[in-house]
Scaffold this motif. Structure first.
Motif, PDB file in Angstrom:
ATOM      1  N   LEU A 102       0.824  -1.218   0.000  1.00  0.00           N
ATOM      2  CA  LEU A 102       0.000   0.000   0.000  1.00  0.00           C
ATOM      3  C   LEU A 102       0.858   1.269   0.000  1.00  0.00           C
ATOM      4  CD1 LEU A 102      -2.915  -1.095   2.354  1.00  0.00           C
ATOM      5  CD2 LEU A 102      -3.022  -0.708  -0.120  1.00  0.00           C
ATOM      6  N   GLU A 103       2.096   1.153   0.477  1.00  0.00           N
ATOM      7  CA  GLU A 103       3.006   2.303   0.410  1.00  0.00           C
ATOM      8  C   GLU A 103       3.295   2.682  -1.045  1.00  0.00           C
ATOM      9  OE1 GLU A 103       6.435   1.196   2.714  1.00  0.00           O
ATOM     10  OE2 GLU A 103       5.317   1.264   4.605  1.00  0.00           O
ATOM     11  N   THR A 104       3.128   1.732  -1.963  1.00  0.00           N
ATOM     12  CA  THR A 104       3.399   2.013  -3.388  1.00  0.00           C
ATOM     13  C   THR A 104       2.139   2.453  -4.141  1.00  0.00           C
ATOM     14  OG1 THR A 104       2.870  -0.184  -4.307  1.00  0.00           O
ATOM     15  CG2 THR A 104       5.066   0.097  -3.331  1.00  0.00           C
ATOM     16  N   LEU A 105       1.008   2.500  -3.438  1.00  0.00           N
ATOM     17  CA  LEU A 105      -0.278   2.823  -4.075  1.00  0.00           C
ATOM     18  C   LEU A 105      -0.237   4.162  -4.811  1.00  0.00           C
ATOM     19  CD1 LEU A 105      -3.378   2.513  -4.463  1.00  0.00           C
ATOM     20  CD2 LEU A 105      -3.662   3.376  -2.144  1.00  0.00           C
ATOM     21  N   GLN A 106      -0.672   4.137  -6.059  1.00  0.00           N
ATOM     22  CA  GLN A 106      -0.746   5.374  -6.833  1.00  0.00           C
ATOM     23  C   GLN A 106      -2.074   5.467  -7.571  1.00  0.00           C
ATOM     24  OE1 GLN A 106       2.543   7.037  -8.901  1.00  0.00           O
ATOM     25  NE2 GLN A 106       3.953   5.436  -8.190  1.00  0.00           N
ATOM     26  N   LEU A 107      -2.516   6.704  -7.745  1.00  0.00           N
ATOM     27  CA  LEU A 107      -3.740   6.943  -8.492  1.00  0.00           C
ATOM     28  C   LEU A 107      -3.369   7.573  -9.827  1.00  0.00           C
ATOM     29  CD1 LEU A 107      -6.814   6.627  -7.917  1.00  0.00           C
ATOM     30  CD2 LEU A 107      -6.822   9.041  -7.302  1.00  0.00           C
ATOM     31  N   ASP A 108      -3.833   6.947 -10.914  1.00  0.00           N
ATOM     32  CA  ASP A 108      -3.547   7.430 -12.269  1.00  0.00           C
ATOM     33  C   ASP A 108      -4.911   7.607 -12.926  1.00  0.00           C
ATOM     34  OD1 ASP A 108      -3.316   7.153 -15.146  1.00  0.00           O
ATOM     35  OD2 ASP A 108      -1.235   6.567 -14.843  1.00  0.00           O
ATOM     36  N   GLY A 109      -5.458   8.814 -12.842  1.00  0.00           N
ATOM     37  CA  GLY A 109      -6.826   9.030 -13.315  1.00  0.00           C
ATOM     38  C   GLY A 109      -7.767   8.191 -12.471  1.00  0.00           C
ATOM     39  N   LYS A 110      -8.544   7.326 -13.133  1.00  0.00           N
ATOM     40  CA  LYS A 110      -9.471   6.462 -12.391  1.00  0.00           C
ATOM     41  C   LYS A 110      -8.872   5.077 -12.109  1.00  0.00           C
ATOM     42  CE  LYS A 110     -13.199   7.378 -14.984  1.00  0.00           C
ATOM     43  NZ  LYS A 110     -14.601   7.310 -15.469  1.00  0.00           N
ATOM     44  N   ILE A 111      -7.529   4.970 -12.281  1.00  0.00           N
ATOM     45  CA  ILE A 111      -6.851   3.697 -12.011  1.00  0.00           C
ATOM     46  C   ILE A 111      -6.078   3.794 -10.701  1.00  0.00           C
ATOM     47  CG2 ILE A 111      -5.195   1.985 -12.875  1.00  0.00           C
ATOM     48  CD1 ILE A 111      -5.535   3.442 -15.669  1.00  0.00           C
ATOM     49  N   ALA A 112      -6.328   2.869  -9.775  1.00  0.00           N
ATOM     50  CA  ALA A 112      -5.501   2.755  -8.571  1.00  0.00           C
ATOM     51  C   ALA A 112      -4.636   1.517  -8.746  1.00  0.00           C
ATOM     52  CB  ALA A 112      -6.373   2.623  -7.326  1.00  0.00           C
ATOM     53  N   TRP A 113      -3.317   1.693  -8.561  1.00  0.00           N
ATOM     54  CA  TRP A 113      -2.437   0.537  -8.752  1.00  0.00           C
ATOM     55  C   TRP A 113      -1.335   0.511  -7.705  1.00  0.00           C
ATOM     56  CZ3 TRP A 113       2.797   1.003 -10.040  1.00  0.00           C
ATOM     57  CH2 TRP A 113       3.217   2.289 -10.433  1.00  0.00           C
ATOM     58  N   ALA A 114      -0.803  -0.689  -7.501  1.00  0.00           N
ATOM     59  CA  ALA A 114       0.269  -0.860  -6.524  1.00  0.00           C
ATOM     60  C   ALA A 114       1.139  -2.024  -6.975  1.00  0.00           C
ATOM     61  CB  ALA A 114      -0.309  -1.124  -5.138  1.00  0.00           C
ATOM     62  N   GLN A 115       2.314  -2.135  -6.367  1.00  0.00           N
ATOM     63  CA  GLN A 115       3.196  -3.211  -6.792  1.00  0.00           C
ATOM     64  C   GLN A 115       3.820  -3.951  -5.618  1.00  0.00           C
ATOM     65  OE1 GLN A 115       5.839  -0.417  -8.986  1.00  0.00           O
ATOM     66  NE2 GLN A 115       7.512  -1.458  -7.899  1.00  0.00           N
ATOM     67  N   CYS A 116       4.177  -5.203  -5.876  1.00  0.00           N
ATOM     68  CA  CYS A 116       4.798  -6.049  -4.864  1.00  0.00           C
ATOM     69  C   CYS A 116       6.047  -6.679  -5.473  1.00  0.00           C
ATOM     70  CB  CYS A 116       3.797  -7.125  -4.443  1.00  0.00           C
ATOM     71  SG  CYS A 116       4.488  -8.336  -3.322  1.00  0.00           S
ATOM     72  N   ASP A 117       7.194  -6.168  -5.062  1.00  0.00           N
ATOM     73  CA  ASP A 117       8.465  -6.684  -5.589  1.00  0.00           C
ATOM     74  C   ASP A 117       8.904  -7.925  -4.831  1.00  0.00           C
ATOM     75  OD1 ASP A 117       8.521  -4.424  -7.148  1.00  0.00           O
ATOM     76  OD2 ASP A 117       9.653  -3.278  -5.656  1.00  0.00           O
ATOM     77  N   LEU A 118       9.739  -8.703  -5.490  1.00  0.00           N
ATOM     78  CA  LEU A 118      10.359  -9.862  -4.838  1.00  0.00           C
ATOM     79  C   LEU A 118      11.129  -9.431  -3.589  1.00  0.00           C
ATOM     80  CD1 LEU A 118      12.077 -12.265  -7.394  1.00  0.00           C
ATOM     81  CD2 LEU A 118      10.519 -12.844  -5.523  1.00  0.00           C
ATOM     82  N   ALA A 119      11.871  -8.343  -3.722  1.00  0.00           N
ATOM     83  CA  ALA A 119      12.696  -7.869  -2.607  1.00  0.00           C
ATOM     84  C   ALA A 119      11.827  -7.540  -1.393  1.00  0.00           C
ATOM     85  CB  ALA A 119      13.493  -6.641  -3.039  1.00  0.00           C
ATOM     86  N   MET A 120      10.673  -6.956  -1.677  1.00  0.00           N
ATOM     87  CA  MET A 120       9.711  -6.590  -0.637  1.00  0.00           C
ATOM     88  C   MET A 120       9.263  -7.844   0.118  1.00  0.00           C
ATOM     89  SD  MET A 120       6.282  -4.572  -1.747  1.00  0.00           S
ATOM     90  CE  MET A 120       6.900  -3.069  -2.463  1.00  0.00           C
ATOM     91  N   ARG A 121       8.900  -8.859  -0.658  1.00  0.00           N
ATOM     92  CA  ARG A 121       8.444 -10.123  -0.045  1.00  0.00           C
ATOM     93  C   ARG A 121       9.549 -10.758   0.783  1.00  0.00           C
ATOM     94  NH1 ARG A 121       5.915 -11.928  -4.776  1.00  0.00           N
ATOM     95  NH2 ARG A 121       7.296 -13.712  -5.041  1.00  0.00           N
ATOM     96  N   ARG A 122      10.761 -10.736   0.199  1.00  0.00           N
ATOM     97  CA  ARG A 122      11.891 -11.385   0.887  1.00  0.00           C
ATOM     98  C   ARG A 122      12.241 -10.671   2.181  1.00  0.00           C
ATOM     99  NH1 ARG A 122      15.295 -12.460  -4.587  1.00  0.00           N
ATOM    100  NH2 ARG A 122      14.274 -14.420  -5.160  1.00  0.00           N
TER     101      ARG A 122
END
Lengths: 338, 338
Positions: free
Chosen positions: A220-240
């Protein structure tokens, strides 16, 4: 009813087969959810109560979240297909095709015994000798309940708990459009028969590992709003860095998809180096399945996905540019309340 | 029934009063939730359909999350108590006492007209001339539905939407122990009458402002596990950096209380400099209300709270040391599924 083009599923044939069988072999799909396990254990407990001797198999066991389900003490331990001997009927539950039972499908074995296919998925391949596939059912547990009624089998609190867990899971806790009045009436009946609804809800919805919640926070720290799109990402490094497993990211989708300002949602998960899984969601009226199909994946209008080769830095903008077309469209009429 | 010590609520008296009234004044409580608004608008729409002319008042208007509720176009604008003139009956909905309608309580006015008190809270002070208080109802909307049945008034899709919203809100989406079989049957009936359950669920559960989610993320970054206690904090500085309002922190409790490793949960919110609000939650079998009472607050065994003067750095350890006593107790028997 008889004049309908699509014939009614053959409940009678399944009832007849179950009635004749003394040693049925019951199996649900791999990576089981509450409906797979609830249907398997609910039917298994009922058949035991009738004096039968069912073999119950969950290929991937019981995930911790479902450790409260009654009847799991009767699940077969390390049940190899080669050990199927005396069983006189194979019953496959909640599985759209035979790939869903993985290595438990054995062509010789399945050719030597009647196979009953009990399911509610629209994509069911009708692989059984007897196919009781009711796509109007919101959960396989609803079909199992119909079968128990057909057998005039009384529903005790343990069976009710299994079946209500199936219904609760597949309707996301009575939140999907498949939650019909009939489904709610069935839930009322199961609570009347002793299923502890609040307890089931608490166990399923309110138990996440600390590790999963720490991962969700990072995502959720990576959450971004791009117009009407909300997106986020989960990296391998993050999981590890957190010690989280592959699957612990998916639960964050419920929070991601609650962003009121957005109508289209994407979660990018780095599955392995150079491989990004893309989970797409949308509010009614916005169709993300087309984007998923175009990128080699699949799914439904409101929930779809694909898996792409490449780096996060190139895949995110590529998918977002496709999603902008969807997000900028005026929603179709079903975007309303109904 | 007649031999019960506690008399049955007087539905007949309310029905009679509503039947006679042409211009009823309907009001719900301040800081309205879905049950307050759903009951107010559901009853209001039904009375209008019957040819009456109700004045509908929500002292604090309609929060954005409920902007989909039908009938809100009939809410009175800036309705001052002094403007109550021709109304011949006052109906107070979902309010345990008259403080809950704030400045809309006027002693002279309330003495000059019959007051019907329609509610389901166990703490209701029976302030009306007519008190229809049914504490067995999980939502005030359930009582309103009983009234409409008593009036033989058909439930249209708009009324059904209002009432199902009330039930959905007060049962946390069919997740509380107050979700009885009767409640589920009523929900089935309301869906049958045209209430869009999936749409209501999506509007209520799946719309959070981006600012709220950013605040929750910040709060979850502070999440700590102390034995069986999961706790987190929300500082003033944190809220200010995001531009979040006071109330936007509370929604994070649902995630905090899902930590599987914990049984007792605490959220510390710095309301103003030197003032910390403490929200306490627990799984069944663990009672946090005693701690809240001891610290000058109140609540229920599973949900309680208090407000303390002091700094975060001193209050957190003080409350945690009290909570450890609760968390280390073996859970009482109701900690099981039922």
């Amino acid at each position: 009813m008889n004049s309908e083009i699509k014939p009614k599923p053959l409940a009678e044939a399944v009832l007849h087969a179950l009635g004749r069988s003394q040693n049925p072999f019951l199996i649900c799909h791999i990576d089981p959810d509450g409906d797979a396990l609830g249907s398997l254990l609910g039917l298994g407990l009922a058949l035991r109560k009738m004096g039968k001797n069912p073999t119950l198999v969950s290929p991937d066991g019981v995930p911790a979240i479902y450790d409260f389900l009654p009847g799991q003490e009767f699940l077969a331990k390390v049940p190899a297909v080669s050990r199927v001997t005396h069983e006189d009927l194979i019953v496959v539950l909640d599985s759209s095709d035979l790939k869903r039972i993985s290595s438990y499908y054995d062509a010789t074995l399945f050719a030597s015994r009647p196979v009953a296919n009990i399911d509610h998925h629209a994509t069911n391949t009708l692989f059984g000798n007897i196919n009781y596939v009711d796509t109007s059912a919101g959960a396989c547990a609803e079909i199992v309940c119909n079968l128990l009624d057909g057998m005039h089998e009384e529903i005790n609190p343990e069976i009710a708990t299994c079946l209500l867990t199936g219904i609760f899971t597949d309707t996301l806790g009575f939140r999907t459009t498949s939650t019909t009045p009939q489904m709610l009436q069935l839930a009322a009946r199961l609570v009347q028969h002793g299923a502890p609804l609040a307890g089931i809800a608490e166990k399923i919805d309110q138990r996440r590992s600390l590790v999963a919640i720490r991962l969700w926070t990072k995502i959720l720290e990576t959450l971004q709003l791009d117009g009407k799109i909300a997106w986020a990402q989960c990296d391998l490094a993050m999981r590890r860095s957190i010690g989280a497993s592959e699957d612990e990211s998916s639960g964050v989708l419920r929070t991601l998809t609650s962003v009121a300002e957005a109508s289209v949602f994407a979660l990018f998960t780095e599955r392995s180096p150079g491989r990004i899984d893309v989970s797409l969601r949308s509010r009614p009226g916005y169709n993300v399945s087309k984007v998923a199909f175009r990128l080699g994946g699949g799914g439904h209008p409101q929930a779809a996905g694909c898996s792409l080769e490449g780096e996060m830095a190139t895949i995110v903008p590529r998918v977002l540019s496709e999603l902008r077309i969807v997000a900028n469209n005026t929603p179709s009429p079903q975007g309303n309340m109904a």
